[in-house]
Write a protein that holds these residues in place. Structure first.
Motif, mmCIF file in Angstrom:
data_model
loop_
_atom_site.group_PDB
_atom_site.id
_atom_site.type_symbol
_atom_site.label_atom_id
_atom_site.label_comp_id
_atom_site.label_asym_id
_atom_site.label_seq_id
_atom_site.Cartn_x
_atom_site.Cartn_y
_atom_site.Cartn_z
ATOM 1 N N GLU A 28 0.829 -1.209 0.000
ATOM 2 C CA GLU A 28 0.000 0.000 0.000
ATOM 3 C C GLU A 28 0.862 1.258 0.000
ATOM 4 O OE1 GLU A 28 -3.276 0.164 -0.284
ATOM 5 O OE2 GLU A 28 -3.607 -1.993 -0.189
ATOM 6 N N GLN A 29 1.897 1.265 0.842
ATOM 7 C CA GLN A 29 2.776 2.422 0.936
ATOM 8 C C GLN A 29 3.510 2.671 -0.387
ATOM 9 O OE1 GLN A 29 6.359 1.952 3.281
ATOM 10 N NE2 GLN A 29 6.087 4.018 4.117
ATOM 11 N N GLN A 30 4.089 1.630 -0.956
ATOM 12 C CA GLN A 30 4.818 1.774 -2.212
ATOM 13 C C GLN A 30 3.893 2.202 -3.347
ATOM 14 O OE1 GLN A 30 8.265 1.567 -2.778
ATOM 15 N NE2 GLN A 30 8.062 1.819 -0.583
ATOM 16 N N GLU A 32 1.167 4.025 -3.114
ATOM 17 C CA GLU A 32 0.849 5.449 -2.943
ATOM 18 C C GLU A 32 2.012 6.337 -3.368
ATOM 19 O OE1 GLU A 32 -2.051 6.828 -2.294
ATOM 20 O OE2 GLU A 32 -2.935 4.844 -2.199
ATOM 21 N N VAL A 33 3.211 5.994 -2.951
ATOM 22 C CA VAL A 33 4.383 6.807 -3.277
ATOM 23 C C VAL A 33 4.654 6.798 -4.781
ATOM 24 C CG1 VAL A 33 6.896 6.970 -3.007
ATOM 25 C CG2 VAL A 33 5.449 6.569 -1.008
ATOM 26 N N SER A 35 2.619 5.930 -7.341
ATOM 27 C CA SER A 35 1.557 6.511 -8.167
ATOM 28 C C SER A 35 1.496 8.028 -8.032
ATOM 29 C CB SER A 35 0.205 5.881 -7.841
ATOM 30 O OG SER A 35 -0.140 6.102 -6.497
ATOM 31 N N THR A 36 1.972 8.564 -6.913
ATOM 32 C CA THR A 36 2.029 10.011 -6.735
ATOM 33 C C THR A 36 3.224 10.608 -7.476
ATOM 34 O OG1 THR A 36 0.976 9.850 -4.567
ATOM 35 C CG2 THR A 36 2.189 11.867 -5.029
ATOM 36 N N ALA A 37 4.341 9.888 -7.487
ATOM 37 C CA ALA A 37 5.585 10.434 -8.026
ATOM 38 C C ALA A 37 5.777 10.226 -9.525
ATOM 39 C CB ALA A 37 6.771 9.814 -7.288
ATOM 40 N N PRO A 39 4.068 9.665 -13.351
ATOM 41 C CA PRO A 39 2.819 9.852 -14.099
ATOM 42 C C PRO A 39 2.526 8.746 -15.122
ATOM 43 C CG PRO A 39 4.513 11.220 -15.053
ATOM 44 C CD PRO A 39 5.133 10.533 -13.864
#
Length: 71
Positions: A28-30, A32-33, A35-37, A39
């Motif tokens: 989950e953490q990876q 989020e990071v 997909s945010t960083a 494109p």
């Protein structure tokens, strides 16, 4: 959907990068990071994602055609 493209008469087939994490929380953490960083389409698979569904070959084809990064 990620589709092949042609550059200088060569077909470029998109590749999928895989990030593997030892726990659902880290997946989950990876996710989020990343997909945010970055494109590009990012997908995730974990033990909390109803494991029996991952036996379906059609589902895997769809996933591999839809995402550039999998966690």
């Amino acid at each position: 959907m990620v589709t092949p493209r042609t550059i200088y008469n060569h077909t470029i087939i998109p590749q999928v990068s895989w990030f593997i994490a030892p726990t659902v929380a880290l997946v989950e953490q990876q996710f989020e990071v990343i997909s945010t960083a970055i494109p590009v389409p990012v997908g995730k698979v974990s033990g909390s994602s109803e494991p029996n569904q991952w036996k379906d070959a059609q589902l895997w084809r769809q996933i591999l055609a839809s995402y550039r990064i999998m966690v």
